[in-house]
Design a protein around this motif. Structure first.
Motif, mmCIF file in Angstrom:
data_model
loop_
_atom_site.group_PDB
_atom_site.id
_atom_site.type_symbol
_atom_site.label_atom_id
_atom_site.label_comp_id
_atom_site.label_asym_id
_atom_site.label_seq_id
_atom_site.Cartn_x
_atom_site.Cartn_y
_atom_site.Cartn_z
ATOM 1 N N ASN A 40 0.843 -1.428 -0.063
ATOM 2 C CA ASN A 40 0.159 0.339 -0.319
ATOM 3 C C ASN A 40 1.108 1.237 0.102
ATOM 4 N N LEU A 41 1.508 1.541 0.169
ATOM 5 C CA LEU A 41 2.676 2.171 0.648
ATOM 6 C C LEU A 41 3.343 2.717 -0.630
ATOM 7 N N GLN A 42 3.901 1.733 -1.362
ATOM 8 C CA GLN A 42 4.762 1.901 -2.744
ATOM 9 C C GLN A 42 4.024 2.454 -3.713
ATOM 10 N N GLU A 43 2.675 1.562 -3.309
ATOM 11 C CA GLU A 43 0.977 2.328 -3.998
ATOM 12 C C GLU A 43 1.961 3.507 -4.154
ATOM 13 N N TYR A 44 1.102 4.321 -2.475
ATOM 14 C CA TYR A 44 0.953 5.449 -2.332
ATOM 15 C C TYR A 44 2.231 6.520 -3.118
ATOM 16 N N VAL A 45 3.575 6.184 -2.374
ATOM 17 C CA VAL A 45 4.762 6.732 -2.976
ATOM 18 C C VAL A 45 4.444 6.956 -4.911
ATOM 19 N N GLU A 46 4.146 6.193 -5.639
ATOM 20 C CA GLU A 46 4.373 5.727 -7.122
ATOM 21 C C GLU A 46 3.345 6.379 -7.531
ATOM 22 N N LYS A 47 1.763 7.220 -6.364
ATOM 23 C CA LYS A 47 0.819 7.937 -6.777
ATOM 24 C C LYS A 47 1.383 9.474 -6.477
ATOM 25 N N GLU A 48 2.154 9.495 -4.753
ATOM 26 C CA GLU A 48 2.648 11.536 -5.147
ATOM 27 C C GLU A 48 3.804 11.385 -6.203
ATOM 28 N N VAL A 49 4.424 10.556 -6.144
ATOM 29 C CA VAL A 49 5.634 11.108 -8.132
ATOM 30 C C VAL A 49 4.936 11.015 -8.703
#
Length: 103
Positions: A40-49
């Motif tokens: 979930n955190l990786q997905e969030y980081v990708e969206k933020e990037v």
């Protein structure tokens, strides 16, 4: 006598074995939870990037329009008191060095 001692040791070892199995089960549950949270955190980081890239592109576009003197449509432009102007603090248009200046 030896039998009694050995039976006691077997009982103790069986209890330890059960405790270890319970710990393994608990660690497995925690590992699954952490893996899910990590995903979930990786997905969030990708969206933020991606959002950061989009904002950077928008910023570059606005800088280009300001530097080129391109006319902005009066319908789309906000009131003068709340307009933000973007200027680069170092003279180049790197998004990391852009700051907002209010007039």
């Amino acid at each position: 006598e030896k039998n009694l001692i050995l039976e006691e040791k077997i009982t103790v070892l069986q209890q330890q074995n059960e405790e270890l199995r319970a710990r393994i089960e608990q660690n497995t549950v925690i590992t699954r939870q952490l893996s899910e949270e990590n995903a979930n955190l990786q997905e969030y980081v990708e969206k933020e990037v991606e959002e950061k890239k989009r904002l950077s592109r928008t910023n570059e576009e606005l800088l280009w329009k300001l530097q080129g003197g391109e006319a902005v449509s009066p319908v789309k432009s906000p009131p003068a008191s709340s307009t933000s102007f973007y200027r680069c603090s170092s003279g180049n248009s790197s998004p990391a060095k852009v700051r907002t200046v209010r007039r």
